[in-house]
Design a protein around this motif. Structure first.
Motif, mmCIF file in Angstrom:
data_model
loop_
_atom_site.group_PDB
_atom_site.id
_atom_site.type_symbol
_atom_site.label_atom_id
_atom_site.label_comp_id
_atom_site.label_asym_id
_atom_site.label_seq_id
_atom_site.Cartn_x
_atom_site.Cartn_y
_atom_site.Cartn_z
ATOM 1 N N PHE A 1 135.423 30.818 -17.081
ATOM 2 C CA PHE A 1 133.976 31.008 -17.092
ATOM 3 C C PHE A 1 133.355 30.360 -18.328
ATOM 4 C CE2 PHE A 1 130.223 33.316 -18.486
ATOM 5 C CZ PHE A 1 129.419 33.234 -17.358
ATOM 6 N N ASP A 2 133.973 30.577 -19.490
ATOM 7 C CA ASP A 2 133.446 29.998 -20.732
ATOM 8 C C ASP A 2 133.410 28.473 -20.662
ATOM 9 O OD1 ASP A 2 133.135 32.545 -21.783
ATOM 10 O OD2 ASP A 2 134.943 32.438 -23.037
ATOM 11 N N PHE B 1 130.566 31.121 -9.677
ATOM 12 C CA PHE B 1 130.108 32.187 -10.579
ATOM 13 C C PHE B 1 128.612 32.434 -10.401
ATOM 14 C CE2 PHE B 1 133.862 31.073 -13.383
ATOM 15 C CZ PHE B 1 134.501 32.291 -13.239
ATOM 16 N N TRP B 2 127.838 31.371 -10.247
ATOM 17 C CA TRP B 2 126.387 31.502 -10.073
ATOM 18 C C TRP B 2 126.071 32.217 -8.762
ATOM 19 C CZ3 TRP B 2 122.261 31.096 -13.033
ATOM 20 C CH2 TRP B 2 121.011 31.018 -12.444
ATOM 21 N N TYR C 1 129.845 36.960 -12.073
ATOM 22 C CA TYR C 1 131.159 36.959 -12.721
ATOM 23 C C TYR C 1 132.080 38.024 -12.127
ATOM 24 C CZ TYR C 1 134.727 37.262 -16.324
ATOM 25 O OH TYR C 1 135.932 37.287 -16.986
ATOM 26 N N LYS D 1 140.269 34.386 -16.257
ATOM 27 C CA LYS D 1 138.959 34.129 -15.650
ATOM 28 C C LYS D 1 137.883 33.950 -16.707
ATOM 29 C CE LYS D 1 136.382 37.317 -13.426
ATOM 30 N NZ LYS D 1 135.864 38.220 -12.367
ATOM 31 N N LYS D 2 137.939 34.716 -17.773
ATOM 32 C CA LYS D 2 136.938 34.623 -18.846
ATOM 33 C C LYS D 2 136.967 33.241 -19.493
ATOM 34 C CE LYS D 2 134.153 36.290 -22.147
ATOM 35 N NZ LYS D 2 133.559 35.118 -22.728
ATOM 36 N N THR E 1 133.466 37.365 -8.577
ATOM 37 C CA THR E 1 134.240 36.143 -8.369
ATOM 38 C C THR E 1 135.694 36.424 -8.713
ATOM 39 O OG1 THR E 1 132.321 34.773 -8.902
ATOM 40 C CG2 THR E 1 134.470 33.718 -9.040
ATOM 41 N N SER F 1 131.494 26.869 -11.679
ATOM 42 C CA SER F 1 130.132 27.268 -12.061
ATOM 43 C C SER F 1 129.317 27.680 -10.848
ATOM 44 C CB SER F 1 129.401 26.117 -12.769
ATOM 45 O OG SER F 1 129.989 25.822 -13.988
#
Length: 75
Positions: free
Chosen positions: A56-57, A21-22, A26, A52-53, A29, A18
């Motif tokens: 991320f989720d 990503f922040w 997205y 990666k998705k 990264t 997180s």
């Protein structure tokens, strides 16, 4: 037959993902930076998350869940 046992702390891994990503967004990264930040090899990341998705989720869900718990303290 059971699945492979996780050898990492899922909460810590999701927090690290997180944060990355922040910080980078997205699109910027990549798998190599996630591997380094999460202290996991790429094989372990892709074993745990399809792509990666999906990572991320999971990271987003963890972050928002933690935020809601924090906010509920003040309601």
């Amino acid at each position: 037959m059971g699945g492979r046992k996780k050898k990492y702390d899922e909460e810590k891994v999701l927090i690290k993902a997180s944060e990355l990503f922040w910080k980078n967004g997205y699109a910027e990264t990549n798998a190599r930076s996630l591997s380094k930040e999460m202290n996991m090899n790429l094989g372990s990341i892709y074993y745990s998350f399809k792509n990666k998705k999906e990572l991320f989720d999971h990271a987003f869900h963890h972050t928002t869940s933690e935020l809601l718990v924090y906010m509920e303290r003040f309601i």
